[in-house]
Design an enzyme around this catalytic site. Structure first.
Site, mmCIF file in Angstrom:
data_model
loop_
_atom_site.group_PDB
_atom_site.id
_atom_site.type_symbol
_atom_site.label_atom_id
_atom_site.label_comp_id
_atom_site.label_asym_id
_atom_site.label_seq_id
_atom_site.Cartn_x
_atom_site.Cartn_y
_atom_site.Cartn_z
ATOM 1 N N VAL A 215 0.832 -1.205 0.000
ATOM 2 C CA VAL A 215 0.000 0.000 0.000
ATOM 3 C C VAL A 215 0.868 1.257 0.000
ATOM 4 O O VAL A 215 0.592 2.211 -0.727
ATOM 5 C CB VAL A 215 -0.983 -0.001 1.189
ATOM 6 C CG1 VAL A 215 -1.776 1.296 1.248
ATOM 7 C CG2 VAL A 215 -1.933 -1.188 1.074
ATOM 8 N N CYS A 216 1.941 1.267 0.779
ATOM 9 C CA CYS A 216 2.845 2.420 0.806
ATOM 10 C C CYS A 216 3.491 2.616 -0.558
ATOM 11 O O CYS A 216 3.611 3.745 -1.053
ATOM 12 C CB CYS A 216 3.923 2.240 1.874
ATOM 13 S SG CYS A 216 3.287 2.123 3.554
ATOM 14 N N ALA A 217 3.902 1.526 -1.178
ATOM 15 C CA ALA A 217 4.510 1.593 -2.505
ATOM 16 C C ALA A 217 3.504 2.127 -3.524
ATOM 17 O O ALA A 217 3.834 3.003 -4.333
ATOM 18 C CB ALA A 217 5.020 0.216 -2.917
#
Length: 166
Positions: A59-61
């Site tokens: 999700v961060c990526a």
């Protein structure tokens, strides 16, 4: 203290995000060349602070890739991706993903940013790193938009962040 969830389980941050309309707290964060920067280093531009736990998660990526694409047509905006990752890991991610329009910053030297912005996770397996949040600042560092993402595994509201820029 804000309550968010990790896979549906409640966890807590140390406080709340800066309020819309407030002056954003200044910070010292570490960039890729190991120098420290603050808000003054991005003076004259609107800023999107994309606060993430770690670029080493899906999700961060994905949110970093999306912000990188969304800011491509905006020379007046800088996206600061802030995480607990070391600058070396952030640089490897950006190189591998081709994300060259975001600026990655690390909280490696101090947790003061996380504390001042109310995103320091206090309990659970991710205690000590940041929650997922987006804070949008105008060129004078006034908060235009603040979103604490309620579930760490969810992406932020990109449309709301960009709408705040006008």
């Amino acid at each position: 203290m804000a309550e968010i969830t990790l896979k549906g389980n409640p966890i807590h941050t140390n406080g709340d995000l800066p309020a819309v309309g407030a002056k954003a707290p200044d910070f010292r964060l570490t960039q890729g060349d190991l120098s420290d920067v603050g808000l003054a280093d991005f003076a004259g531009k609107s800023k999107i602070l994309s606060i993430v736990p770690s670029l080493d998660t899906g999700v961060c990526a994905e949110s970093t890739r999306k912000f990188d694409q969304l800011v491509a047509s905006r020379d007046d905006v800088v996206v600061l991706v802030i995480s607990a990752d070391l600058p070396f890991a952030q640089a490897r991610f950006c190189s591998a993903e081709g994300t060259d329009r975001v600026v990655t910053l690390s909280i490696m030297r101090s947790r003061n940013f996380a504390k001042d912005y109310g995103v320091l996770i206090q309990d659970g397996p991710m205690a000590g790193i940041t929650a997922r949040a987006v804070v949008v600042l105008d060129a004078d560092d006034k908060v235009l938009h603040a979103e604490m993402v309620p579930e760490i595994g969810q992406e932020p509201d990109y449309d709301a962040a960009f709408a705040a820029l006008g």
